[in-house]
Design a protein around this motif. Structure first.
Motif, short mmCIF file in Angstrom:
data_model
loop_
_atom_site.label_atom_id
_atom_site.label_comp_id
_atom_site.label_asym_id
_atom_site.label_seq_id
_atom_site.Cartn_x
_atom_site.Cartn_y
_atom_site.Cartn_z
N ASP A 24 0.83 -1.21 0.00
CA ASP A 24 0.00 0.00 0.00
C ASP A 24 0.86 1.26 0.00
O ASP A 24 0.46 2.28 -0.56
N THR A 25 2.03 1.18 0.63
CA THR A 25 2.93 2.33 0.63
C THR A 25 3.47 2.60 -0.77
O THR A 25 3.51 3.75 -1.22
N VAL A 26 3.89 1.55 -1.45
CA VAL A 26 4.39 1.71 -2.82
C VAL A 26 3.29 2.25 -3.72
O VAL A 26 3.51 3.16 -4.53
N ARG A 27 2.09 1.73 -3.56
CA ARG A 27 0.96 2.20 -4.37
C ARG A 27 0.69 3.70 -4.10
O ARG A 27 0.46 4.47 -5.03
N SER A 28 0.74 4.10 -2.84
CA SER A 28 0.52 5.50 -2.49
C SER A 28 1.58 6.41 -3.12
O SER A 28 1.27 7.49 -3.65
N ILE A 29 2.84 5.97 -3.08
CA ILE A 29 3.93 6.75 -3.67
C ILE A 29 3.70 6.93 -5.17
O ILE A 29 3.83 8.04 -5.71
N LEU A 30 3.34 5.87 -5.85
CA LEU A 30 3.13 5.94 -7.30
C LEU A 30 1.91 6.78 -7.65
O LEU A 30 1.91 7.50 -8.65
N GLU A 31 0.87 6.69 -6.84
CA GLU A 31 -0.34 7.49 -7.08
C GLU A 31 -0.02 8.97 -7.02
O GLU A 31 -0.54 9.77 -7.81
N THR A 32 0.84 9.36 -6.08
CA THR A 32 1.21 10.78 -5.95
C THR A 32 2.22 11.17 -7.02
O THR A 32 2.14 12.25 -7.61
N ALA A 33 3.18 10.28 -7.31
CA ALA A 33 4.23 10.59 -8.28
C ALA A 33 3.69 10.79 -9.68
O ALA A 33 4.32 11.47 -10.50
N LYS A 34 2.53 10.24 -9.98
CA LYS A 34 1.98 10.38 -11.33
C LYS A 34 1.62 11.83 -11.65
O LYS A 34 1.36 12.15 -12.81
N ARG A 35 1.65 12.71 -10.65
CA ARG A 35 1.45 14.14 -10.89
C ARG A 35 2.72 14.81 -11.41
O ARG A 35 2.72 16.02 -11.65
N ALA A 36 3.78 14.06 -11.60
CA ALA A 36 5.01 14.63 -12.16
C ALA A 36 4.70 15.24 -13.53
O ALA A 36 3.84 14.75 -14.26
N PRO A 37 5.42 16.31 -13.91
CA PRO A 37 5.15 16.96 -15.18
C PRO A 37 5.64 16.15 -16.37
O PRO A 37 6.60 15.38 -16.26
N MET A 138 9.51 7.49 -28.15
CA MET A 138 9.77 8.71 -27.40
C MET A 138 11.18 9.23 -27.66
O MET A 138 12.08 8.48 -28.02
N GLN A 139 11.36 10.54 -27.44
CA GLN A 139 12.62 11.21 -27.71
C GLN A 139 13.19 11.80 -26.41
O GLN A 139 12.69 11.51 -25.32
N GLU A 140 14.23 12.65 -26.57
CA GLU A 140 14.93 13.17 -25.39
C GLU A 140 14.00 13.85 -24.39
O GLU A 140 14.17 13.71 -23.17
N GLY A 141 13.04 14.61 -24.89
CA GLY A 141 12.12 15.31 -23.99
C GLY A 141 11.37 14.37 -23.09
O GLY A 141 11.19 14.63 -21.89
N GLN A 142 10.94 13.24 -23.63
CA GLN A 142 10.18 12.29 -22.84
C GLN A 142 11.07 11.50 -21.87
O GLN A 142 10.61 11.09 -20.80
N TRP A 143 12.34 11.31 -22.22
CA TRP A 143 13.26 10.68 -21.28
C TRP A 143 13.44 11.60 -20.07
O TRP A 143 13.56 11.13 -18.94
N ALA A 144 13.46 12.91 -20.32
CA ALA A 144 13.53 13.86 -19.20
C ALA A 144 12.28 13.74 -18.33
O ALA A 144 12.35 13.80 -17.10
N ASP A 145 11.11 13.57 -18.97
CA ASP A 145 9.87 13.40 -18.21
C ASP A 145 9.95 12.16 -17.32
O ASP A 145 9.51 12.19 -16.16
N LEU A 146 10.49 11.08 -17.85
CA LEU A 146 10.64 9.86 -17.07
C LEU A 146 11.54 10.13 -15.86
O LEU A 146 11.27 9.65 -14.75
N GLY A 147 12.60 10.91 -16.06
CA GLY A 147 13.49 11.25 -14.95
C GLY A 147 12.78 12.04 -13.88
O GLY A 147 13.00 11.82 -12.67
N MET A 148 11.88 12.96 -14.29
CA MET A 148 11.14 13.74 -13.29
C MET A 148 10.18 12.85 -12.51
O MET A 148 9.97 13.04 -11.30
N PHE A 149 9.59 11.87 -13.18
CA PHE A 149 8.71 10.91 -12.51
C PHE A 149 9.51 10.11 -11.48
O PHE A 149 9.08 9.93 -10.33
N MET A 150 10.70 9.67 -11.86
CA MET A 150 11.54 8.90 -10.95
C MET A 150 11.99 9.75 -9.76
O MET A 150 12.00 9.27 -8.62
N GLN A 151 12.37 10.99 -10.01
CA GLN A 151 12.76 11.87 -8.90
C GLN A 151 11.60 12.08 -7.95
O GLN A 151 11.79 12.10 -6.71
N SER A 152 10.40 12.20 -8.48
CA SER A 152 9.23 12.35 -7.61
C SER A 152 9.08 11.13 -6.70
O SER A 152 8.79 11.26 -5.51
#
Length: 223
Positions: A24-37, A138-152
């Motif tokens: 449930d903790t992992v699920r909560s983290i991912l639910e919130t992280a999906k708000r990453a830009p 996906m291209q470089e811009g979307q790889w950056a998006d993935l990085g922001m999701f991971m940082q979140s």
């Protein structure tokens, strides 16, 4: 814990306690992280959460192959640029030396270094692993998006009293992991990430990596 505290206390943990993370903790983290830009709201990330017997089996499959294939199966992207220039080359060299020094592995100890590198594929003891993939179109811009999701995810983990270890090393086993997780052909594995409880007594967790001074990477214009 505020954002500044999460950033200041986040580190790449290379020694986890043998303690499971509640699903449930992992699920909560991912639910919130999906708000990453993400540009155009593409949300290009795909994440596989692996724990329990499944993670034990995946680790075992990879570790069984390491003896015959110590450098893995190759990668589908360059983890580092082939001809890394300064100051980046020195930074990479220095952090490597500092990490091995914490566990008493000398530079000339090639076997010791290989054994330490192999610990990546035990996720340093983490009981839950996240594997991140991205659509091949996906291209470089979307790889950056993935990085922001991971940082979140990494910052939210700190909020929950957890730590993480982002590991591009898993990319060298993309075939084995792809088959195990049944990752569709249109997705490319980027990396893994251990998530769990930091072992405060592990020597590598005492290392605080250096950061360049503000003036080295910042240009102020119009002030």
């Amino acid at each position: 814990m505020n954002v500044s505290e999460a950033l200041e206390t986040r580190l790449t943990v290379r020694g986890f306690l043998d303690r499971p993370v509640p699903a449930d903790t992992v699920r909560s983290i991912l639910e919130t992280a999906k708000r990453a830009p993400s540009g155009g709201n593409l949300q290009p990330w795909h994440v596989y959460v692996v724990s329990g017997d499944a993670l034990v089996d995946l680790k075992a499959q990879v570790q069984a192959r390491i003896g015959d294939h110590p450098t893995g199966e190759g990668t589908e992207y360059h983890i580092y640029p082939p001809n890394l220039s300064e100051p980046y080359r020195t930074r990479r060299f220095r952090i490597g030396e500092q990490m091995f020094a914490t566990v008493g592995v000398a530079r000339e100890d090639k076997f010791g270094r290989l054994m330490q590198f192999a610990r990546n594929f035990d996720m340093f003891g983490a009981r839950t692993g996240l594997f991140f993939a991205i659509d091949r179109q996906m291209q470089e811009g979307q790889w950056a998006d993935l990085g922001m999701f991971m940082q979140s995810i990494m910052l939210l983990a700190r909020e929950h009293g957890l730590d993480t270890c982002p590991q591009e090393a898993w990319a060298i086993w993309y075939k084995t992991i792809g088959a195990f997780l049944k990752i569709p052909d249109n997705l490319m594995l980027f990396c893994g990430m251990g998530i769990g409880y930091r072992d405060p007594d592990h020597p590598m967790n005492s290392l605080r990596s250096e950061r360049a001074p503000l003036e080295e990477f910042t240009t102020f214009v119009g002030q």
